[in-house]
Design a protein around this motif. Structure first.
Motif, PDB file in Angstrom:
ATOM      1  N   ILE A  73     -13.418-125.339 -82.769  1.00 28.63           N
ATOM      2  CA  ILE A  73     -13.427-125.930 -81.425  1.00 28.63           C
ATOM      3  C   ILE A  73     -13.386-127.449 -81.523  1.00 28.63           C
ATOM      4  CG2 ILE A  73     -14.798-126.245 -79.327  1.00 28.63           C
ATOM      5  CD1 ILE A  73     -15.884-123.428 -79.720  1.00 28.63           C
ATOM      6  N   SER A  74     -14.212-127.980 -82.412  1.00 25.78           N
ATOM      7  CA  SER A  74     -14.272-129.433 -82.597  1.00 25.78           C
ATOM      8  C   SER A  74     -12.917-129.987 -83.020  1.00 25.78           C
ATOM      9  CB  SER A  74     -15.345-129.772 -83.640  1.00 25.78           C
ATOM     10  OG  SER A  74     -15.348-131.160 -83.920  1.00 25.78           O
ATOM     11  N   ASP A  75     -12.290-129.341 -83.994  1.00 27.06           N
ATOM     12  CA  ASP A  75     -10.994-129.815 -84.490  1.00 27.06           C
ATOM     13  C   ASP A  75      -9.919-129.708 -83.411  1.00 27.06           C
ATOM     14  OD1 ASP A  75     -12.165-130.307 -86.917  1.00 27.06           O
ATOM     15  OD2 ASP A  75     -11.468-128.439 -87.857  1.00 27.06           O
ATOM     16  N   PHE A  76      -9.955-128.629 -82.650  1.00 30.54           N
ATOM     17  CA  PHE A  76      -8.972-128.437 -81.593  1.00 30.54           C
ATOM     18  C   PHE A  76      -9.067-129.540 -80.544  1.00 30.54           C
ATOM     19  CE2 PHE A  76      -8.094-126.629 -77.347  1.00 30.54           C
ATOM     20  CZ  PHE A  76      -6.723-126.453 -77.466  1.00 30.54           C
ATOM     21  N   LEU A  77     -10.297-129.867 -80.144  1.00 32.37           N
ATOM     22  CA  LEU A  77     -10.475-130.901 -79.124  1.00 32.37           C
ATOM     23  C   LEU A  77     -10.120-132.284 -79.662  1.00 32.37           C
ATOM     24  CD1 LEU A  77     -13.779-129.641 -77.433  1.00 32.37           C
ATOM     25  CD2 LEU A  77     -11.455-129.572 -76.506  1.00 32.37           C
ATOM     26  N   ARG A  78     -10.423-132.511 -80.931  1.00 31.02           N
ATOM     27  CA  ARG A  78     -10.061-133.796 -81.541  1.00 31.02           C
ATOM     28  C   ARG A  78      -8.541-133.983 -81.573  1.00 31.02           C
ATOM     29  NH1 ARG A  78     -13.274-136.643 -85.479  1.00 31.02           N
ATOM     30  NH2 ARG A  78     -15.461-136.070 -85.401  1.00 31.02           N
ATOM     31  N   GLU A 132     -12.083-129.004 -70.244  1.00 33.92           N
ATOM     32  CA  GLU A 132     -11.967-127.595 -69.854  1.00 33.92           C
ATOM     33  C   GLU A 132     -10.501-127.169 -69.807  1.00 33.92           C
ATOM     34  OE1 GLU A 132     -13.374-124.576 -66.275  1.00 33.92           O
ATOM     35  OE2 GLU A 132     -13.349-126.739 -65.949  1.00 33.92           O
ATOM     36  N   GLN A 133      -9.664-128.014 -69.262  1.00 28.31           N
ATOM     37  CA  GLN A 133      -8.247-127.693 -69.195  1.00 28.31           C
ATOM     38  C   GLN A 133      -7.649-127.557 -70.590  1.00 28.31           C
ATOM     39  OE1 GLN A 133      -6.637-126.818 -66.404  1.00 28.31           O
ATOM     40  NE2 GLN A 133      -8.696-127.047 -65.483  1.00 28.31           N
ATOM     41  N   ARG A 134      -8.082-128.398 -71.522  1.00 25.59           N
ATOM     42  CA  ARG A 134      -7.584-128.307 -72.899  1.00 25.59           C
ATOM     43  C   ARG A 134      -7.980-126.953 -73.509  1.00 25.59           C
ATOM     44  NH1 ARG A 134      -5.426-132.341 -71.370  1.00 25.59           N
ATOM     45  NH2 ARG A 134      -5.187-134.346 -72.465  1.00 25.59           N
ATOM     46  N   LEU A 135      -9.233-126.565 -73.287  1.00 26.64           N
ATOM     47  CA  LEU A 135      -9.711-125.306 -73.870  1.00 26.64           C
ATOM     48  C   LEU A 135      -8.986-124.102 -73.272  1.00 26.64           C
ATOM     49  CD1 LEU A 135     -13.585-125.809 -74.177  1.00 26.64           C
ATOM     50  CD2 LEU A 135     -11.924-125.629 -76.027  1.00 26.64           C
ATOM     51  N   LYS A 136      -8.625-124.182 -72.005  1.00 28.24           N
ATOM     52  CA  LYS A 136      -7.947-123.054 -71.365  1.00 28.24           C
ATOM     53  C   LYS A 136      -6.553-122.830 -71.938  1.00 28.24           C
ATOM     54  CE  LYS A 136     -10.455-123.084 -66.983  1.00 28.24           C
ATOM     55  NZ  LYS A 136     -11.073-121.785 -67.181  1.00 28.24           N
TER      56      LYS A 136
END
Length: 730
Positions: A73-78, A132-136
């Motif tokens: 999750i951390s890497d994805f958001l970064r 939130e939009q990024r995670l979706k």
């Protein structure tokens, strides 16, 4: 592996616990405590460690898989073009106190666009929506749910669930690795400007929180798991939800109990549990805090901290955020107090009498207001009177054994058995005090014979005392130490119902004073012989102080009750300093502090009723000025006779960079001098303690500093009633 991703309820960051939720939502995975384990209060004390490993600790493999998910999750958001300059892991997950089945966690994203606490407050919700939009857009995390100031992601791996809260936050440590007063000044200023709730910016300090917990041994964290699981069982019984921050408060209380009472990495879990439960029972007096990240030096931070410490108890401050009292009472403490008492009374945990626990106070002396010092002494430092009476009876029986039976089959006679140490003087602390029984033997006819022959007598006394112990039924437990020494025999008397004990040393000695009568002080010949031996043989001063135990005892025992209470206070302060020293330093002997307290009172007050805060402050001032100290008494020896006069003048006129504090019973015993004592460390502590609440006096709406008595650092010969003055300035 597969992740279940749903939303849950959240109190938001103002809860101050970084997402802690002990009971979990309704979909929580239940372990069921299968496999023959009963509910926790029914688990035998000796099986608690097994219970933790069998039922509470997640598997290492499971935690590794959770780590992989959190890192993903951390890497994805970064990598999503978000201005993430760093991440920190918090909650139970970050503190490594995850319970098997369900637990909480926090992933804090330090955003580059947040340049201050105010920026976070103003822009957090907008940025959270972007996250939130990024995670979706990621199939595994598309069901993440935004709730106010947090975003929740449920990670589920092999039956282990972690409700991970994702929080964008300002990084106050962005310009350095450590906290600073400026950071906490900015925090307080920002909170006032934006009217933030206490602890609202707690997520900003997640890095410090993780660092705070990482140094504690594995077993401390296992004890935390046990306490948190017990709290879960209580909640299920009460059918209530967890107040925000409360489980974190219990974690900190457990850490505090271990720090103050144990500090061993390998400890008895049951003792730790009993200690934590005992503190919960005293919740109305709890005031727990740390100064590892903030302290009293800066005025703004100090005022913030003092405001918290003066507030209604219980107080358990977040060690990373001085605005955040995670122990604030919201109705849970009373229920938990009743549950704690029930578990303490259970046969499983109360499997011995007394059930052992650590000696930990619910509050610190440092933050005790000056007007409450006498109450602090009475409530926390004075031994139980019933126990003292039991000790007196037991010691009298033991002394009678020494006098009449110990050497009945030999020519050795016990001339007398004298009680000494803090118990005999009336200055014993509530737990773990010391006492001496000095056995004066007829064959020991000189200091030299004591030096050469005492080992044989110690061995014989131990043999006889072992036989005596097995044949006696005393009101207290009688345990002889397995540790052997050539000069002393040690044993302990413990209460059968209270967590109180006294450690005794039995010492054979030469009867230098002979038979005493009322009004008798000492024999000049005894001191002349002692001085001659020290000069001729190189034996260090104070080596034969046991010969003068009666005089040491009688110097303190007749003093006013309040002075002896202040001696207890100073000894408790000394113990706090001693516990803080890592690695352990050779601090001056407690007897030196005891004499310093008597001197402060004699010179500064001499009243039966005096202000304890003023007296305590005076003692600390003398400790700070240790290099100048020259203190002695002429109640048992004086300057009238040679060679005592010459020897005393040499003692008090020597060039000083260390204090001179002469034992009033033994002129060769400079209990303050010697390079082996680290006075500078004690003086440093004393100087820091001058900022304590102990020395603040409320006057209307303001606070004033308690002033010390005017006490000279040098005891002059003239003040002792003699006309002989030293020829060298002191």
């Amino acid at each position: 592996m597969g992740n279940c991703l749903v939303g849950g309820s959240s109190a938001g960051p103002s809860g101050g616990s970084l997402g802690e939720s002990s009971a979990g939502p309704s979909w929580r995975s239940s372990d069921g405590l299968s496999g023959g384990w009963p509910d926790l209060p029914a688990v035998p004390a000796h099986r608690l460690k097994d219970f933790i490993h069998a039922k509470l600790k997640p598997s290492e493999e499971c935690l590794k898989l959770i780590d992989q998910d959190v890192d993903a999750i951390s890497d994805f958001l970064r990598s999503s073009e978000l201005p993430v300059r760093g991440v920190a892991k918090g909650g139970s997950y970050g503190r490594e106190t995850v319970l098997r089945g369900y637990s909480d966690g926090t992933l804090v994203l330090f955003m580059g666009r947040f340049r201050s606490f105010r920026d976070q407050k103003q822009n957090q919700r907008e940025l959270l929506s972007v996250i939130e939009q990024r995670l979706k857009h990621h199939k595994k995390y598309s069901k993440s749910v935004s709730l106010g100031h947090t975003l929740e992601v449920l990670l589920s791996v092999q039956g282990q669930e972690i409700l991970l809260k994702v929080l964008p936050a300002f990084d106050p440590l962005c310009f350095g690795e450590d906290s600073s007063s400026q950071i906490y000044r900015d925090l307080k200023s920002s909170m006032d400007q934006v009217r933030a709730a206490p602890g609202e910016f707690a997520a900003c300090f997640t890095t410090l929180q993780q660092r705070f917990f990482q140094w504690y041994p594995r077993r401390v964290k296992e004890l935390i798991l046990l306490v948190k699981h017990w709290y879960q069982e209580c909640q299920e019984k009460w059918m209530t939800s967890s107040p925000p921050g409360f489980p974190y408060a219990l974690e900190l209380l457990t850490v505090y109990a271990w720090e103050q009472g144990c500090q061993d990495e390998d400890f008895d879990i049951a003792e730790g549990v009993r200690t934590v439960l005992g503190l919960i029972k005293q919740s109305s007096e709890l005031c727990v805090y740390w100064i590892v990240n903030y302290g009293f030096e800066d005025v703004t931070v100090r005022n913030t901290l003092l405001c918290q410490l003066r507030s209604q108890r219980p107080v358990i401050l977040d060690p990373t955020d001085p605005t955040n009292n995670v122990g604030k009472d919201n109705g849970s403490w009373q229920l938990l107090t009743e549950a704690a008492q029930a578990w303490l009374n259970s046969p499983s945990l109360n499997d011995m009498s007394p059930a052992q626990c650590w000696d930990v106070l619910p509050t610190s002396l440092f933050i005790t207001p000056s007007h409450l010092l006498d109450t602090f002494i009475k409530d926390f430092l004075q031994p139980n009177e019933k126990f003292l009476e039991q000790i007196r009876k037991a010691v009298n029986i033991i002394c009678e054994f020494f006098k009449n039976n110990c050497f009945k089959d030999s020519s050795t006679k016990v001339l007398k058995a004298v009680k000494g140490g803090s118990t005999a003087k009336g200055t014993a602390l509530k737990n773990g005090s010391d006492a001496d029984i000095v056995v004066f033997l007829s064959p020991l006819k000189s200091y030299d014979s004591q030096n050469k022959e005492r080992t044989l007598f110690v061995q014989e006394i131990q043999r006889q005392l072992e036989v005596f112990r097995k044949t006696q039924e005393l009101e207290v437990k009688f345990e002889i130490s397995k540790w052997t020494a050539s000069r002393v025999l040690s044993f302990t008397l413990k209460s059968r119902s209270l967590n109180e004990s006294v450690d005794f040393d039995v010492l054979p000695a030469y009867d230098a004073l002979g038979q005493r009568h009322p009004g008798f002080t000492s024999r000049p010949e005894a001191y002349k012989d002692l001085i001659a031996l020290c000069k001729s043989s190189g034996i260090k001063g104070g080596e034969f102080s046991t010969c003068f135990t009666e005089l040491q005892r009688d110097f303190i025992k007749p003093r006013p009750t309040k002075l002896k209470s202040m001696i207890r206070l100073v000894k408790h302060w000394y113990k706090q300093c001693e516990r803080k020293m890592k690695p352990k330093a050779s601090l001056p002997p407690k007897y030196a502090l005891e004499l310093l307290t008597v001197y402060a009172w004699e010179q500064g007050s001499s009243m039966n009723d005096f202000n304890t805060a003023e007296g305590f402050r005076t003692v600390l001032d003398l400790v700070i000025k240790y290099q100048q100290l020259c203190i002695f008494w002429t109640v048992n020896y004086n300057f009238k006779d040679e060679p005592i006069r010459t020897f005393l003048l040499t003692q008090i006129q020597k060039k000083r960079c260390l204090p001179v504090i002469l034992d009033p019973a033994d002129p060769t015993g400079d209990v303050g001098g010697g390079d082996r004592w680290h006075w500078h460390l004690l003086a440093k502590e004393a100087n820091e303690w001058l900022s304590s609440l102990c020395f603040e006096l409320q006057s209307g709406d303001s606070w004033q500093k308690v002033q010390p008595w005017k006490v000279p650092v040098v005891q002059t010969l003239g003040s002792c009633g003699t006309q002989i003055y030293p020829t060298v300035g002191i």
